[in-house]
Design an enzyme around this catalytic site. Structure first.
Site, mmCIF file in Angstrom:
data_model
loop_
_atom_site.group_PDB
_atom_site.id
_atom_site.type_symbol
_atom_site.label_atom_id
_atom_site.label_comp_id
_atom_site.label_asym_id
_atom_site.label_seq_id
_atom_site.Cartn_x
_atom_site.Cartn_y
_atom_site.Cartn_z
ATOM 1 N N ASP A 145 0.805 -1.231 0.000
ATOM 2 C CA ASP A 145 0.000 0.000 0.000
ATOM 3 C C ASP A 145 0.836 1.278 0.000
ATOM 4 O O ASP A 145 0.302 2.357 -0.244
ATOM 5 C CB ASP A 145 -0.932 0.002 1.219
ATOM 6 C CG ASP A 145 -2.024 -1.039 1.099
ATOM 7 O OD1 ASP A 145 -2.446 -1.310 -0.040
ATOM 8 O OD2 ASP A 145 -2.453 -1.577 2.127
ATOM 9 N N GLU A 246 -9.820 -0.133 -4.805
ATOM 10 C CA GLU A 246 -10.904 -0.871 -4.136
ATOM 11 C C GLU A 246 -11.559 -0.043 -3.035
ATOM 12 O O GLU A 246 -12.712 -0.269 -2.684
ATOM 13 C CB GLU A 246 -10.373 -2.170 -3.529
ATOM 14 C CG GLU A 246 -9.320 -1.922 -2.442
ATOM 15 C CD GLU A 246 -8.779 -3.199 -1.789
ATOM 16 O OE1 GLU A 246 -9.376 -4.270 -1.935
ATOM 17 O OE2 GLU A 246 -7.727 -3.108 -1.133
ATOM 18 N N LEU A 297 -3.298 -11.401 -7.391
ATOM 19 C CA LEU A 297 -2.374 -11.477 -8.518
ATOM 20 C C LEU A 297 -1.374 -10.318 -8.491
ATOM 21 O O LEU A 297 -0.208 -10.489 -8.835
ATOM 22 C CB LEU A 297 -3.140 -11.466 -9.846
ATOM 23 C CG LEU A 297 -3.547 -12.805 -10.442
ATOM 24 C CD1 LEU A 297 -4.231 -13.711 -9.439
ATOM 25 C CD2 LEU A 297 -4.434 -12.620 -11.656
ATOM 26 N N GLN A 298 -1.849 -9.126 -8.125
ATOM 27 C CA GLN A 298 -0.996 -7.938 -8.195
ATOM 28 C C GLN A 298 0.133 -7.982 -7.173
ATOM 29 O O GLN A 298 1.225 -7.517 -7.436
ATOM 30 C CB GLN A 298 -1.817 -6.667 -8.047
ATOM 31 C CG GLN A 298 -2.424 -6.421 -6.683
ATOM 32 C CD GLN A 298 -3.591 -5.446 -6.720
ATOM 33 O OE1 GLN A 298 -3.442 -4.257 -6.872
ATOM 34 N NE2 GLN A 298 -4.798 -5.992 -6.587
ATOM 35 N N ARG A 299 -0.138 -8.500 -5.991
ATOM 36 C CA ARG A 299 0.899 -8.434 -4.954
ATOM 37 C C ARG A 299 1.782 -9.667 -4.940
ATOM 38 O O ARG A 299 2.773 -9.710 -4.208
ATOM 39 C CB ARG A 299 0.260 -8.196 -3.589
ATOM 40 C CG ARG A 299 -0.466 -9.389 -3.046
ATOM 41 C CD ARG A 299 -1.073 -9.080 -1.682
ATOM 42 N NE ARG A 299 -1.303 -10.323 -0.979
ATOM 43 C CZ ARG A 299 -1.989 -10.437 0.148
ATOM 44 N NH1 ARG A 299 -2.523 -9.357 0.704
ATOM 45 N NH2 ARG A 299 -2.140 -11.602 0.722
#
Lengths: 418, 418
Positions: A145, A246, A297-299
């Site tokens: 983040d 999100e 998937l992104q992290r």
């Protein structure tokens, strides 16, 4: 001569593509300090491993497997979302931690996590002192983040930023090839801070290229203004590519993802800003749309990690060990930027108390006045963080990620009754 | 000596990570055939470009930019979903196409698409003959869905398969690190054929590793059996990673993605098998879950393309030109597998009529008896298709994808009144 002490390392909270690179930096550095460091333990499932006295003996792992952590996503020892409360409320837990540390002669504690974990590390440091137990507690920053203060950026963010920028670029080209698809929405992480969504902006040189709109949690979601922007983009560029955090909220503070969608049983539909936005676009503009939700998937996308991020994650791990051995108690290494272009950075130090429980949101100067795009200043900040590729090795078409043996050390205390 | 004729190439339907590699193969090969090929045109937005007489003159593009098509996703000239009907119903359109071809002396027509497009190419071939226009029509297979018959596999599939396998592997490691997340669902493309979902199975060596379940459109979705499988996986392996095809249907034939979820306005919720499955799991088992929907990301992910796929896409483009020049009318090049391990393949030929309008689904022998996983035979089939990496060049942290000039040739006919 100083007495040899053992080291305890734990991973905390959501994992990243490079938290294991930090673990690699910790273990490889500590292994070289045979004069000061005895055993190197890792918590099985983070701090819960310490509470349960489930200490993984990393000495059982080969140098080759430890080196492979540098290119392996996820949390190699298990991570956990477990927040210790105040010292008063959770006294028994803090005391248990110190007892476990004492039983295993832990002289160095390195806690790899976000703001909450830095707070926990700080409290453990205090309790240990009050219990007259000699330990050096050091934080090791991690969070996709990018919301920790003091440090210029957080290990973990650069790689998710690169994933989101690359994915937005690729999906934008796809949408541009398909004249019938008018709107594409990519939902990315960021419950309170819009750094990840902002990174999508790197995909285009300006608003004429995808993404045309970025939705930040820092900007209240105004449906009418959103719809006007989508329409304008479709009329101007023939389509509208949107990167949406999100965590975007309506002016009344409610999450857009939770506003009103119900399933056949009347349950509130959980998650999914992207399908919700798509439904708004369909209802009000009638455009053909597609949407994607990147979620884990992104992290975990180590295959497209940022080289800068991997290097920083490793360097932070190394620096944490150096600080622990130097007795810099209650602190953490941070990234200090000394130049944007060419990008230069160095390792600095901060106090855990400065970093604990403070969320660094995307500042006003990084968001355009209309609230739907990034400024040039934001671009200058973000661009260096996705530089360089650091591909994992492949075998049979798939990355060769390591799985450790994770053998537990023998317990010395009665079971924890937590 | 044969008269020089012009060539017309068009992309059709959903784009892929490697359809431009086929375009690259077509143009580079045709450019070398100066004795036989004059101008090389591409349809602006596929066959619609021919109807509108919007012919892109690829001669205006540099050799370097054409070479860069090999590593650029999307459809460089624009693609479109446009299906010509029967020759009777769409007589005016077929005649218009032949008129445009005649006006620009198109002697070679290469149509790059899926089953529908192969059918269209075949009909154009027939109409041209009936209008006494001399042209060689050749198909060029493309589809992420891998659902064309005759050819062992389709260009475009290997790369989406690799993306899904890598993403499943990475997300599975992430889920395995987070003891609180019990279920993860990745939704992938495949409306009627489950090839892409099957590819997720390559992420693990067997069912003990993610993905634990694969949901195919070929297998009717039985909610009770699904829930039992999820529960069993969580009890056995502590979590359950699921790859679900967007096209799974209930026994009554309705799509699971469309079964009953309604928004606040009473509209049926569009798309999204993953959130729907998550809702079922939450309602019946109460597990904490995450879900992702890859959508366009999977088919545009050139950054993680399969080297085998890129090579085959290029080779098919090259072969299509050779066939066109050799006058092999009404045919297409196909991929013929000659060995699984080591993987060997060669270029074959088939008739457009054999390939048109036939969907190749995942056969029974590739799905385990319980309907939730792939067999060893399926693994042997899929494994070679994701082999090798073929990274694009990068600049400033992002892939350098080419954008062509796409200059239109001068029109010679009145505007199309279609």
């Amino acid at each position: 001569m100083k007495k040899k002490r053992n080291l305890f390392y734990a991973q905390s909270g959501g994992v990243t593509a490079v938290i294991n690179a930090s673990a690699c930096g910790v273990i490889e550095t500590a292994r070289k300090e045979k004069g000061q460091v005895g055993k190197i333990y890792a918590g099985r499932m983070g701090i819960v491993g310490a509470l349960r006295e489930e200490l993984i003996d990393t000495g059982k792992e080969s140098a080759r497997d430890i080196a492979a952590l540098r290119h392996t996503p996820g949390g190699a020892f298990g991570s956990v979302r477990y927040k210790l409360k105040s010292i008063q409320e959770s006294a028994a837990e803090y005391q248990r931690l110190v007892e476990v540390f004492r039983a295993h002669d832990i002289g160095y504690f390195i806690y790899n996590g976000g703001g909450d974990s830095m707070d926990t590390a700080n409290k453990i440091a205090q309790v240990a002192k009050s219990m007259d137990y000699d330990i050096t507690c050091v934080g090791l920053p991690k969070t996709v983040d990018n919301d920790l203060p003091v440090t210029d950026n957080c290990p973990g963010f650069g790689s998710v930023a690169k994933y989101v920028a690359v994915s937005t670029l690729e999906a934008g080209i796809d949408v541009g090839s398909m004249p019938q698809t008018k709107v594409f929405i990519l939902e990315v992480m960021g419950r309170h801070a819009g750094w990840i969504a902002a990174a999508g902006g790197l995909a285009g040189k300006d608003r004429s290229e995808p993404p045309h709109l970025i939705l930040f949690p820092e900007v209240p979601f105004d449906e009418d203004r959103f719809i006007a922007k989508v329409k304008d983009s479709v009329e101007r560029y023939d389509n509208c590519v949107i990167v949406a955090s999100e965590g975007i909220r309506r002016p009344d503070g409610s999450f857009v993802a939770e506003s009103g969608t119900r399933d056949a049983f009347g349950h509130a539909q959980l998650g999914g800003v992207a399908p919700h936005l798509a439904e708004i676009v369909r209802g009000r503009l009638g455009y053909k749309f597609h949407w994607a939700v990147a979620d884990y998937l992104q992290r975990s996308a180590r295959h497209i990690a940022s080289k800068v991020d991997v290097e920083q994650a490793y360097a932070m791990g190394k620096a944490a060990v150096k600080m622990a051995l130097a007795g810099v108690h209650g602190s953490l290494p941070v990234i200090v930027r000394t130049s944007d272009d060419p990008y230069r950075w160095k390792v600095g130090q901060a106090k855990l108390s400065e970093v604990a429980n403070v969320e660094k949101k995307v500042p006003k100067k990084y968001i355009t006045a209309d609230g739907f795009y990034i400024t040039e200043a934001c671009r200058r900040y973000l661009a260096p963080l996705i530089q360089g590729e650091d591909y994992p090795p492949y075998k049979n078409g798939l990355p060769r990620y390591v799985r450790l043996k994770n053998q537990l050390a023998k317990k010395k205390l009665p079971d924890w009754q937590g």
